[in-house]
Design a protein around this motif. Structure first.
Motif, PDB file in Angstrom:
ATOM      1  N   ASN A 183      33.678  21.687  25.679  1.00  0.00           N
ATOM      2  CA  ASN A 183      34.212  20.400  25.242  1.00  0.00           C
ATOM      3  C   ASN A 183      33.209  19.315  25.591  1.00  0.00           C
ATOM      4  OD1 ASN A 183      35.747  18.270  24.441  1.00  0.00           O
ATOM      5  ND2 ASN A 183      37.403  18.590  25.910  1.00  0.00           N
ATOM      6  N   ASN A 225      33.005  15.863  20.780  1.00  0.00           N
ATOM      7  CA  ASN A 225      32.408  17.010  20.094  1.00  0.00           C
ATOM      8  C   ASN A 225      32.780  18.313  20.792  1.00  0.00           C
ATOM      9  OD1 ASN A 225      31.095  15.300  18.246  1.00  0.00           O
ATOM     10  ND2 ASN A 225      29.386  15.014  19.650  1.00  0.00           N
ATOM     11  N   LEU A 226      32.474  19.394  20.102  1.00  0.00           N
ATOM     12  CA  LEU A 226      32.792  20.725  20.611  1.00  0.00           C
ATOM     13  C   LEU A 226      31.618  21.628  20.269  1.00  0.00           C
ATOM     14  CD1 LEU A 226      35.425  21.981  21.839  1.00  0.00           C
ATOM     15  CD2 LEU A 226      35.914  22.822  19.570  1.00  0.00           C
ATOM     16  N   VAL A 246      38.954  20.472  13.786  1.00  0.00           N
ATOM     17  CA  VAL A 246      37.553  20.113  13.986  1.00  0.00           C
ATOM     18  C   VAL A 246      36.767  20.328  12.704  1.00  0.00           C
ATOM     19  CG1 VAL A 246      37.555  20.622  16.453  1.00  0.00           C
ATOM     20  CG2 VAL A 246      36.880  22.389  14.861  1.00  0.00           C
ATOM     21  N   CYS A 295      30.639  21.122  16.472  1.00  0.00           N
ATOM     22  CA  CYS A 295      31.769  20.543  15.744  1.00  0.00           C
ATOM     23  C   CYS A 295      32.119  19.178  16.327  1.00  0.00           C
ATOM     24  CB  CYS A 295      33.007  21.429  15.883  1.00  0.00           C
ATOM     25  SG  CYS A 295      32.720  23.177  15.707  1.00  0.00           S
ATOM     26  N   GLN A 296      32.937  18.476  15.578  1.00  0.00           N
ATOM     27  CA  GLN A 296      33.515  17.236  16.109  1.00  0.00           C
ATOM     28  C   GLN A 296      34.944  17.126  15.614  1.00  0.00           C
ATOM     29  OE1 GLN A 296      30.972  14.140  14.662  1.00  0.00           O
ATOM     30  NE2 GLN A 296      32.176  13.797  12.814  1.00  0.00           N
ATOM     31  N   ALA A 297      35.732  16.404  16.361  1.00  0.00           N
ATOM     32  CA  ALA A 297      37.144  16.231  16.005  1.00  0.00           C
ATOM     33  C   ALA A 297      37.239  15.459  14.691  1.00  0.00           C
ATOM     34  CB  ALA A 297      37.876  15.479  17.106  1.00  0.00           C
ATOM     35  N   THR A 338      39.859  11.403  16.134  1.00  0.00           N
ATOM     36  CA  THR A 338      39.769  11.235  17.584  1.00  0.00           C
ATOM     37  C   THR A 338      41.130  10.903  18.195  1.00  0.00           C
ATOM     38  OG1 THR A 338      39.113   8.929  17.233  1.00  0.00           O
ATOM     39  CG2 THR A 338      37.355  10.545  17.598  1.00  0.00           C
ATOM     40  N   LEU A 372      41.329  17.257  20.733  1.00  0.00           N
ATOM     41  CA  LEU A 372      41.032  18.682  20.623  1.00  0.00           C
ATOM     42  C   LEU A 372      41.696  19.442  21.748  1.00  0.00           C
ATOM     43  CD1 LEU A 372      37.182  18.430  20.054  1.00  0.00           C
ATOM     44  CD2 LEU A 372      38.884  18.940  18.328  1.00  0.00           C
TER      45      LEU A 372
END
Length: 161
Positions: free
Chosen positions: A87, A91-92, A118, A138-140, A143, A147
């Motif tokens: 996390n 972003n992920l 995501v 990745c990104q949410a 927001t 996530l």
């Protein structure tokens, strides 16, 4: 007839002399290939040491072959795919490591990520030996929703195993 008998004797002596020279050269080559103790005096001693050394090497090769087979069986049995979800709010990063024989559809991984809210920004992979390393950034999507990395981690582990 006496002269032909003398010639025959000379030919046999020459053949025998050449045979001894050839055997001496072969023993010298053998001596250069094996560890020779200082107690080696005769060619018989040299041949005995060579026999022992070759036998020792064969046993070592057999042990190493068994160890390799045992290790590869253990590695296959205990090398599951690995999933790591990091996390990096918002972003992920998803890292998947699996064997090349592992069967899963990459698009299914992407589907799981999208279902969890995501968006995939970047995905790449590399192969090292029989392992494939996937890296997905990745990104949410939103927001506000946020996530749940632990849920994504759990779902991906179920998918690739």
């Amino acid at each position: 007839m006496a002269s032909s008998g003398g010639t025959e004797k000379l030919e046999r002596k020459t053949v025998e002399k050449n045979r001894r020279i050839h055997m001496k050269n072969l023993c010298s080559k053998l001596c250069s290939l094996i560890p020779v103790s200082k107690n080696t005096v005769t060619q018989k001693d040299l041949l005995d040491q060579a026999f022992g050394y070759i036998k020792e090497l064969k046993e070592r090769v057999d042990r190493l072959r068994e160890l390799k087979e045992m290790t590869s069986r253990v590695m296959i049995a205990f090398r599951p795919s690995q999933v790591e979800v990091r996390n990096l709010d918002p972003n992920l990063e998803v890292i998947l490591v699996c064997e090349s024989r592992t069967r899963f559809m990459f698009h299914e991984v992407i589907n799981v990520l999208e279902e969890e809210g995501v968006e995939v920004i970047n995905a790449s992979f590399s192969t090292v030996g029989d392992r494939i390393f996937h890296s997905i950034h990745c990104q949410a999507i939103s927001t506000r929703i946020g996530l749940d990395p632990s849920r994504i981690d759990q779902r991906l582990k179920e998918l690739v195993r």
